[in-house]
Design a protein around this motif. Structure first.
Motif, PDB file in Angstrom:
ATOM      1  N   GLN A 165      -1.338   4.152  -6.342  1.00 11.61           N
ATOM      2  CA  GLN A 165      -1.625   4.097  -7.773  1.00 11.61           C
ATOM      3  C   GLN A 165      -0.365   4.339  -8.595  1.00 11.61           C
ATOM      4  O   GLN A 165      -0.079   3.604  -9.554  1.00 11.61           O
ATOM      5  CB  GLN A 165      -2.694   5.128  -8.110  1.00 11.61           C
ATOM      6  N   ARG A 166       0.419   5.345  -8.219  1.00 12.97           N
ATOM      7  CA  ARG A 166       1.635   5.655  -8.974  1.00 12.97           C
ATOM      8  C   ARG A 166       2.668   4.543  -8.880  1.00 12.97           C
ATOM      9  O   ARG A 166       3.416   4.299  -9.830  1.00 12.97           O
ATOM     10  CB  ARG A 166       2.232   6.975  -8.473  1.00 12.97           C
ATOM     11  N   LEU A 167       2.706   3.853  -7.759  1.00 10.77           N
ATOM     12  CA  LEU A 167       3.684   2.781  -7.566  1.00 10.77           C
ATOM     13  C   LEU A 167       3.145   1.416  -7.990  1.00 10.77           C
ATOM     14  O   LEU A 167       3.861   0.416  -7.896  1.00 10.77           O
ATOM     15  CB  LEU A 167       4.119   2.735  -6.102  1.00 10.77           C
ATOM     16  N   GLU A 168       1.895   1.380  -8.438  1.00 13.68           N
ATOM     17  CA  GLU A 168       1.239   0.140  -8.873  1.00 13.68           C
ATOM     18  C   GLU A 168       1.263  -0.906  -7.763  1.00 13.68           C
ATOM     19  O   GLU A 168       1.567  -2.078  -7.974  1.00 13.68           O
ATOM     20  CB  GLU A 168       1.877  -0.397 -10.168  1.00 13.68           C
ATOM     21  N   GLY A 169       0.927  -0.439  -6.567  1.00 18.25           N
ATOM     22  CA  GLY A 169       0.910  -1.310  -5.402  1.00 18.25           C
ATOM     23  C   GLY A 169      -0.493  -1.548  -4.890  1.00 18.25           C
ATOM     24  O   GLY A 169      -1.478  -1.514  -5.643  1.00 18.25           O
ATOM     25  N   THR A 170      -0.612  -1.778  -3.592  1.00 18.93           N
ATOM     26  CA  THR A 170      -1.887  -2.083  -2.929  1.00 18.93           C
ATOM     27  C   THR A 170      -2.203  -0.996  -1.919  1.00 18.93           C
ATOM     28  O   THR A 170      -1.311  -0.494  -1.234  1.00 18.93           O
ATOM     29  CB  THR A 170      -1.804  -3.456  -2.242  1.00 18.93           C
ATOM     30  N   LEU A 171      -3.475  -0.641  -1.827  1.00 22.80           N
ATOM     31  CA  LEU A 171      -3.947   0.396  -0.908  1.00 22.80           C
ATOM     32  C   LEU A 171      -4.911  -0.216   0.101  1.00 22.80           C
ATOM     33  O   LEU A 171      -5.815  -0.980  -0.259  1.00 22.80           O
ATOM     34  CB  LEU A 171      -4.663   1.491  -1.694  1.00 22.80           C
ATOM     35  N   PHE A 172      -4.736   0.160   1.376  1.00 24.80           N
ATOM     36  CA  PHE A 172      -5.627  -0.265   2.445  1.00 24.80           C
ATOM     37  C   PHE A 172      -5.986   0.974   3.250  1.00 24.80           C
ATOM     38  O   PHE A 172      -5.103   1.632   3.810  1.00 24.80           O
ATOM     39  CB  PHE A 172      -4.915  -1.296   3.326  1.00 24.80           C
ATOM     40  N   ARG A 173      -7.284   1.314   3.286  1.00 19.75           N
ATOM     41  CA  ARG A 173      -7.729   2.526   3.980  1.00 19.75           C
ATOM     42  C   ARG A 173      -8.792   2.198   5.007  1.00 19.75           C
ATOM     43  O   ARG A 173      -9.718   1.443   4.721  1.00 19.75           O
ATOM     44  CB  ARG A 173      -8.314   3.533   2.986  1.00 19.75           C
ATOM     45  N   CYS A 174      -8.678   2.804   6.182  1.00 23.38           N
ATOM     46  CA  CYS A 174      -9.703   2.671   7.203  1.00 23.38           C
ATOM     47  C   CYS A 174     -10.981   3.370   6.744  1.00 23.38           C
ATOM     48  O   CYS A 174     -10.929   4.418   6.097  1.00 23.38           O
ATOM     49  CB  CYS A 174      -9.210   3.278   8.508  1.00 23.38           C
ATOM     50  N   GLY A 175     -12.139   2.807   7.116  1.00 24.49           N
ATOM     51  CA  GLY A 175     -13.403   3.351   6.652  1.00 24.49           C
ATOM     52  C   GLY A 175     -14.188   4.134   7.682  1.00 24.49           C
ATOM     53  O   GLY A 175     -15.284   4.604   7.382  1.00 24.49           O
ATOM     54  N   PHE A 176     -13.658   4.299   8.909  1.00 23.70           N
ATOM     55  CA  PHE A 176     -14.415   4.985   9.952  1.00 23.70           C
ATOM     56  C   PHE A 176     -13.564   6.058  10.614  1.00 23.70           C
ATOM     57  O   PHE A 176     -12.330   6.014  10.598  1.00 23.70           O
ATOM     58  CB  PHE A 176     -14.923   3.985  11.001  1.00 23.70           C
ATOM     59  N   SER A 177     -14.240   7.023  11.212  1.00 24.15           N
ATOM     60  CA  SER A 177     -13.565   8.135  11.866  1.00 24.15           C
ATOM     61  C   SER A 177     -12.823   7.681  13.115  1.00 24.15           C
ATOM     62  O   SER A 177     -13.302   6.832  13.871  1.00 24.15           O
ATOM     63  CB  SER A 177     -14.583   9.211  12.255  1.00 24.15           C
TER      64      SER A 177
END
Length: 245
Positions: free
Chosen positions: A61-73
């Protein structure tokens, strides 16, 4: 089909920065019945990287970029492990047995791979391809966190933040230097883990694309609340701007 999200993709701007977090979530499909574990165990570091997903969100968010997060443990299956590694589906983690992962049949093991590991990496591949096509070669930032003390250890790990590197030493050195100038933290150089031994997701997706990248490990007690997350996101985003953008 799983009742949880395989991965979450979010864009905050057009900056050529791709932040991803392999161990952002402790979510499990209902069909696995929490792998036989009590809910309080699922809130600990064995199920996910505590605070890492929030820090990754803050940096992107601070770098105005793209975020990709895994959704499972990672207890379901660890996306940051090769399919051949013994702890891909861990039978125990930090000396805690995982009942639902013990005595798995080959069919059950393959079902986890097919339902989670393969689609996760397909989505990560696609996200990187899409970003490269639209923005050119992005800087990739991988965010993890580590427990301050492993089971049975006599003392806390001394590092506040660690930079793990193999191919892109200059970016790692730049961030280490930035953190040593701007904080009084002890900074790990391929500590507490060594990316020259393993860093699967980076090795699979980022190295072959010859992209500049950082792998950052943050000690979990520093990011256990919103203030800590905000501070780390500020410091890391500033470092990325200075050393890699």
């Amino acid at each position: 089909m799983s009742d949880i999200e395989i991965a979450h993709l979010e864009t905050f701007g057009a900056a050529p920065v791709f932040v991803f977090c392999d161990h952002a979530s402790n979510a499990m499909p209902a069909s696995l019945n929490c792998l036989g574990l009590p809910e309080d165990i699922l809130k600990t570091h064995i199920a996910y990287d505590i605070g890492a997903g929030a820090v990754a969100h803050g940096v992107a968010q601070r770098l105005e970029g793209t975020l990709f997060r895994c959704g499972f443990s990672r207890l379901v299956i660890d996306p940051n492990r090769a399919l051949t590694t013994p702890d891909l589906i861990p039978a125990a983690s930090d000396q805690i047995p995982i009942p639902g992962n013990q005595m798995l049949s080959e069919a059950d093991r393959q079902a986890r791979i097919d339902e989670f590991h393969i689609p996760y990496h397909d989505l990560l591949d696609q996200a990187l391809d899409d970003m490269t096509a639209s923005n050119g070669a992005p800087l990739v930032v991988s965010i993890h966190s580590f427990t301050n003390r492993l089971m049975g250890a006599k003392e806390d790990r001394p590092w506040s933040v660690g930079l793990l590197w193999r191919e892109d030493e200059p970016s790692a050195r730049g961030m280490i230097n930035h953190l040593e100038r701007e904080t009084d933290w002890r900074i790990g150089d391929n500590e507490p883990y060594d990316a020259r031994i393993f860093n699967y997701s980076i090795d699979r997706h980022v190295g072959p694309r010859s992209l500049s990248h950082l792998t950052i490990e943050v000690r979990q007690d520093l990011i256990s609340d919103n203030d800590g997350v905000a501070q780390l996101a500020d410091v890391l985003a500033a470092g990325v701007r200075k050393v890699a953008l």
